[in-house]
Design a protein around this motif. Structure first.
Motif, PDB file in Angstrom:
ATOM      1  N   THR A  20      -7.190  -2.464   4.868  1.00 43.21           N
ATOM      2  CA  THR A  20      -7.548  -3.219   7.051  1.00 43.21           C
ATOM      3  C   THR A  20      -7.533  -4.291   6.700  1.00 43.21           C
ATOM      4  N   ILE A  21      -7.188  -5.163   5.754  1.00 45.31           N
ATOM      5  CA  ILE A  21      -6.665  -6.349   6.084  1.00 45.31           C
ATOM      6  C   ILE A  21      -6.547  -6.897   4.974  1.00 45.31           C
ATOM      7  N   ALA A  22      -5.857  -7.648   4.920  1.00 45.87           N
ATOM      8  CA  ALA A  22      -4.886  -8.953   3.716  1.00 45.87           C
ATOM      9  C   ALA A  22      -5.963  -9.025   3.217  1.00 45.87           C
ATOM     10  N   ALA A  82       0.804  -5.226   0.633  1.00 46.61           N
ATOM     11  CA  ALA A  82       0.161  -6.494   0.491  1.00 46.61           C
ATOM     12  C   ALA A  82      -0.990  -7.113  -0.850  1.00 46.61           C
ATOM     13  N   TRP A  83      -1.523  -6.026  -0.969  1.00 47.45           N
ATOM     14  CA  TRP A  83      -2.670  -5.620  -1.742  1.00 47.45           C
ATOM     15  C   TRP A  83      -2.335  -6.017  -3.375  1.00 47.45           C
ATOM     16  N   LEU A  84      -1.383  -4.449  -3.348  1.00 46.24           N
ATOM     17  CA  LEU A  84      -0.974  -4.841  -5.002  1.00 46.24           C
ATOM     18  C   LEU A  84       0.225  -5.262  -5.083  1.00 46.24           C
ATOM     19  N   GLU A 132     -17.283  -3.237   5.638  1.00 49.94           N
ATOM     20  CA  GLU A 132     -16.012  -4.440   4.750  1.00 49.94           C
ATOM     21  C   GLU A 132     -16.508  -6.167   4.471  1.00 49.94           C
ATOM     22  N   PRO A 133     -16.303  -6.007   3.096  1.00 54.68           N
ATOM     23  CA  PRO A 133     -16.082  -7.421   2.708  1.00 54.68           C
ATOM     24  C   PRO A 133     -14.986  -9.478   3.134  1.00 54.68           C
ATOM     25  N   MET A 134     -13.999  -7.901   3.635  1.00 51.76           N
ATOM     26  CA  MET A 134     -12.795  -8.590   4.652  1.00 51.76           C
ATOM     27  C   MET A 134     -13.079  -9.158   5.674  1.00 51.76           C
ATOM     28  N   LYS A 175      -9.840   3.677  17.398  1.00 50.06           N
ATOM     29  CA  LYS A 175     -10.145   1.448  16.787  1.00 50.06           C
ATOM     30  C   LYS A 175     -10.411   2.421  15.998  1.00 50.06           C
ATOM     31  N   HIS A 176     -10.414   3.370  14.724  1.00 47.09           N
ATOM     32  CA  HIS A 176     -10.280   4.134  13.490  1.00 47.09           C
ATOM     33  C   HIS A 176      -9.646   4.362  12.826  1.00 47.09           C
ATOM     34  N   GLU A 177      -8.877   5.373  14.266  1.00 45.75           N
ATOM     35  CA  GLU A 177      -7.638   5.776  14.126  1.00 45.75           C
ATOM     36  C   GLU A 177      -6.280   4.813  13.474  1.00 45.75           C
ATOM     37  N   ALA A 178      -6.074   3.423  14.483  1.00 42.05           N
ATOM     38  CA  ALA A 178      -5.148   2.460  14.344  1.00 42.05           C
ATOM     39  C   ALA A 178      -5.306   1.937  13.465  1.00 42.05           C
ATOM     40  N   LEU A 179      -6.778   1.473  13.117  1.00 44.21           N
ATOM     41  CA  LEU A 179      -7.150   0.769  11.429  1.00 44.21           C
ATOM     42  C   LEU A 179      -7.158   1.318  10.440  1.00 44.21           C
ATOM     43  N   ARG A 180      -6.854   2.782  10.277  1.00 49.19           N
ATOM     44  CA  ARG A 180      -7.863   3.115   9.005  1.00 49.19           C
ATOM     45  C   ARG A 180      -6.206   2.988   7.810  1.00 49.19           C
ATOM     46  N   TRP A 181      -4.845   2.979   8.457  1.00 48.28           N
ATOM     47  CA  TRP A 181      -4.095   2.919   7.570  1.00 48.28           C
ATOM     48  C   TRP A 181      -2.789   2.296   8.143  1.00 48.28           C
ATOM     49  N   GLN A 182      -2.808   1.383   7.032  1.00 44.27           N
ATOM     50  CA  GLN A 182      -1.987  -0.073   7.077  1.00 44.27           C
ATOM     51  C   GLN A 182      -1.643  -0.260   6.260  1.00 44.27           C
ATOM     52  N   PRO A 183      -0.060   0.931   6.225  1.00 43.38           N
ATOM     53  CA  PRO A 183       0.695   0.479   4.694  1.00 43.38           C
ATOM     54  C   PRO A 183       0.969  -0.964   4.378  1.00 43.38           C
TER      55      PRO A 183
END
Ligand code: SF4
Length: 235
Positions: free
Chosen positions: A106-108, A152-154, A78-80, A139-147
């Motif tokens: 997963t990171i703005a 913010a990326w869109l 994950e480059p971010m 951790k994966h479930e907590a992070l993987r989907w953050q609308p």
């Protein structure tokens, strides 16, 4: 520039195999480290067992700009999560490079210089085994989907959304995620890729996935690099 070393898994010159720039010769800079642990991750050397070489930004830029292309892809891992990634992106942009950032979103973006955000939010099909990797599963479930982060990326600039699809039911999950974004997104910018690290696995999923794309208006996205090179490092 260049005081801060970054842990770089690999830098290589290849053909972009995924998304709207498929076929474009590109330099890939793969950072080591990821905040997710996808069960089917095809770059475990950058996520599950991150390995890399410490390189200064000057060294990375020198390597990345010696090839005859303007296109650079920041990927991972994950480059971010990589310290120094914003400085690296800015330096590449100052040199006139077209910068694609491949991220699980997963990171703005936080103002990072970027010409194309290739956003690949992870579906439930990516979750690591709950018995073998209980902590990572949580951790994966907590992070993987953050609308909020995806929005913010869109809003930050040009984008494409890429989803890795393993079974037809995944498309319903994608529809639900898109609805949660509450945006009128052009469907041809939503790319569905068959899951698979071999040409045979991709081709096995291609017939039903391409039909689903026709029904729903999404863009079918194969993985040209697997067809050309197989799942090998440095490609
Ligand atoms: S987000 Fe990407 S690099 Fe990280 S574990 Fe998932 S597939 Fe691998």
């Amino acid at each position: 520039m260049g005081e801060l070393p970054m842990l770089i898994s690999e830098i290589f010159y290849s053909i972009q195999g995924e998304g709207g720039l498929t076929g474009v010769p590109s330099v890939f800079i793969r950072t080591a480290g990821c905040n997710l642990r996808c069960a089917w991750c095809d770059t475990p050397y950058a996520s599950w067992q991150p390995e890399g070489k410490p390189l200064t930004i000057d060294e990375i830029v020198a390597e990345a700009t010696k090839h005859p292309t303007q296109h650079v892809v920041l990927t991972g891992g994950e480059p971010m999560v990589a310290p120094g990634i914003a400085d690296l992106a800015r330096e590449l942009k100052l040199l006139g490079r077209h910068v694609t950032i491949e991220t699980a979103a997963t990171i703005a973006p936080d103002g990072i210089a970027c010409d194309l955000a290739s956003l690949s939010p992870k579906l439930l099909n990516s979750a690591p085994d709950p018995l073998k990797h209980a902590a990572w599963r949580r951790k994966h479930e907590a992070l993987r989907w953050q609308p909020d982060v995806v929005r913010a990326w869109l809003d930050a600039g040009p984008w494409q959304l890429k989803f890795v699809v393993a079974q037809p039911a995944d498309v319903e999950e994608i529809e639900e995620m898109l609805a949660q974004l509450r945006r009128d997104l052009p469907r041809h910018q939503v790319l569905l890729m068959p899951e698979g690290t071999t040409a045979a696995a991709l081709r096995a999923r291609a017939p039903w996935l391409s039909e689903l794309c026709k029904q729903r208006g999404f863009r079918y996205a194969h993985r040209l690099q697997i067809e050309l090179y197989g799942n090998t490092r440095g490609t």
